[in-house]
Design a protein around this motif. Structure first.
Motif, PDB file in Angstrom:
ATOM      1  N   MET A  13       0.853  -1.333  -0.142  1.00  0.00           N
ATOM      2  CA  MET A  13      -0.075   0.095  -0.093  1.00  0.00           C
ATOM      3  C   MET A  13       0.753   1.286  -0.040  1.00  0.00           C
ATOM      4  O   MET A  13       0.230   2.125  -0.435  1.00  0.00           O
ATOM      5  CB  MET A  13      -1.000   0.016   1.152  1.00  0.00           C
TER       6      MET A  13
ATOM      7  N   ILE B  97      -2.251  -7.686  -1.431  1.00  0.00           N
ATOM      8  CA  ILE B  97      -3.521  -7.096  -1.807  1.00  0.00           C
ATOM      9  C   ILE B  97      -3.645  -7.033  -3.346  1.00  0.00           C
ATOM     10  O   ILE B  97      -4.625  -7.679  -3.768  1.00  0.00           O
ATOM     11  CB  ILE B  97      -3.973  -6.111  -0.858  1.00  0.00           C
TER      12      ILE B  97
ATOM     13  N   PRO C  61      -1.165   2.325  -3.474  1.00  0.00           N
ATOM     14  CA  PRO C  61      -2.614   3.282  -3.530  1.00  0.00           C
ATOM     15  C   PRO C  61      -2.878   3.940  -2.235  1.00  0.00           C
ATOM     16  O   PRO C  61      -3.599   4.990  -2.300  1.00  0.00           O
ATOM     17  CB  PRO C  61      -3.430   2.150  -3.644  1.00  0.00           C
ATOM     18  N   LEU C  62      -2.180   3.824  -1.103  1.00  0.00           N
ATOM     19  CA  LEU C  62      -2.258   4.505   0.008  1.00  0.00           C
ATOM     20  C   LEU C  62      -1.607   6.044   0.251  1.00  0.00           C
ATOM     21  O   LEU C  62      -1.684   6.368   1.447  1.00  0.00           O
ATOM     22  CB  LEU C  62      -2.501   3.605   1.309  1.00  0.00           C
TER      23      LEU C  62
ATOM     24  N   LYS D 225      -8.883  -7.364  -9.129  1.00  0.00           N
ATOM     25  CA  LYS D 225      -8.187  -8.700  -8.749  1.00  0.00           C
ATOM     26  C   LYS D 225      -8.886  -9.756  -9.213  1.00  0.00           C
ATOM     27  O   LYS D 225      -8.704 -10.920  -9.696  1.00  0.00           O
ATOM     28  CB  LYS D 225      -7.434  -8.656  -7.477  1.00  0.00           C
TER      29      LYS D 225
ATOM     30  N   TYR E 150      -9.933   2.632  -6.297  1.00  0.00           N
ATOM     31  CA  TYR E 150      -8.900   2.110  -7.446  1.00  0.00           C
ATOM     32  C   TYR E 150      -9.038   0.737  -7.488  1.00  0.00           C
ATOM     33  O   TYR E 150      -8.498   0.355  -8.288  1.00  0.00           O
ATOM     34  CB  TYR E 150      -7.676   2.628  -6.744  1.00  0.00           C
TER      35      TYR E 150
END
Lengths: 194, 175
Positions: free
Chosen positions: A116, A131, A140-141, B90, B124
């Motif tokens: 992340m 993930i 993404p974070l 996913k 996202y």
């Protein structure tokens, strides 16, 4: 013996630990040098009986330096004390030692932070994304990653597209006069300034 | 022919006293009648909608009244994929692969807000509607939809199946 005493013991043993602070009964200890995290954690587990690693999380401080803060929550199942350990990593470094050799549960926590936030853990046994899929090009974070996401494509594996935000993001306004004005509404940064 | 004259195109009119053991109908109508009363679902349960899908299979709602109680976890044996839940990027490729493995004829029900549009996940990580990767026949609204809503969607799919030009489609595939 409370968490504050245990924190002070840890501080006596190692240099580079700031004065422990207490907020609402929770003790936080800041470690200046992230490279020291491995011996500090090992001492905390072996000598101070913090046998349970509750969580590892990461914070993106955006413009500030150092950019990343890694937060460890340590708990002892015998003495029932919780200790929060914080350490910082600069964006240029983006790397610190793993603690997965001390608590095996750190393995997946560290993989999640890598996935992340893009901070790597040195000597981690299996540092893959956990993930998102292997090959996804973003973290993404991070604060500079847009909420809607970005375009990416790996044929036969996965693709992503930016989500339509429809004027959003939609945010609730808790504490408003009535539920109508507290409901989620489109809030652009300009409106919030007014 | 006896029976419902408004639906003579698809319904089978049959009166034993007049016709004995013989039924006269159109091939399309009888094939579609077989198909629509045995729509075996591929339960693509991905989130909380799957709980409602399971409820639809239980005795209170009883999806077997519509011939769809045979949840097949093999795509080779299923006719309708019920996408029940949030499709992440996913999962998207796995879902597409399972759809591709299903034998023709096949249909898709997008159950709930997430499967239809991405729902509340403007994110996202979430595919913004399963119709971006597979053709969807029925969209069921709700978050999650109640089992009645799913059954209503199933009945609408049955209506759709019963109006399909099956023989024409077969000819087109053969050509």
């Amino acid at each position: 013996m409370g968490a504050i005493d245990l924190a002070n013991k840890l501080r006596q043993r190692f240099d580079g630990l700031a004065e422990p602070s207490e907020f609402r009964g929770e003790v936080t200890l800041v470690l200046n040098d992230a490279e020291q995290i491995e011996p500090v954690c090992r001492y905390a587990r072996d000598q101070l009986k913090f046998d349970f690693l509750v969580d590892i999380t990461s914070v993106d401080n955006d413009e500030e330096t150092p950019r990343f803060t890694i937060v460890y929550h340590l708990y002892g199942l015998e003495h029932h004390c919780l200790l929060r350990l914080k350490t910082s990593v600069a964006e240029e470094v983006s790397e610190l030692p793993t603690v997965s050799g001390i608590w095996r549960t750190a393995d997946w926590h560290e993989r999640e932070i890598y996935d992340m936030m893009g901070v790597r853990f040195r000597d981690h046994p299996d540092l893959r994304r956990i993930i998102m899929w292997e090959g996804y090009p973003f973290f993404p974070l991070r604060k500079d990653f847009p909420l809607a996401g970005k375009h990416s494509e790996i044929p036969e594996v996965a693709f992503t597209e930016p989500a339509p935000m429809e004027g959003g993001p939609f945010a609730t306004s808790p504490g408003e006069q009535d539920s109508m004005s507290a409901e989620p509404r489109v809030k652009t940064p300009d409106e919030e300034d007014e | 022919m006896q029976g419902n004259t408004a639906n003579t195109k698809t319904e089978v009119g049959y009166n034993t006293k007049i016709e004995g053991d013989v039924i006269v109908t159109r091939a399309d109508a009888v094939l579609n009648w077989f198909r629509k009363n045995s729509l075996w679902p591929m339960p693509m349960g991905l989130a909380c909608c799957a709980i409602e899908l399971m409820a639809a299979g239980n005795s209170r709602f009883d999806i077997s009244r519509f011939g769809s109680e045979v949840m097949r976890f093999s795509p080779r044996q299923s006719d309708v994929m019920i996408v029940a839940g949030t499709v992440t990027y996913k999962m998207a490729l796995a879902l597409k692969r399972i759809y591709d493995q299903m034998a023709e004829p096949k249909w898709v029900i997008a159950m709930g807000a997430c499967a239809s549009t991405g729902g509340m996940y403007r994110s996202y990580a979430v595919l913004q509607g399963v119709d971006r990767i597979v053709p969807v026949d029925i969209y069921v609204a709700g978050c999650p939809p109640r089992p009645e809503a799913l059954l209503d969607g199933l009945m609408r799919l049955q209506d759709k199946v019963s109006k399909e030009p099956t023989i024409e489609n077969q000819k087109r595939v053969a050509a």
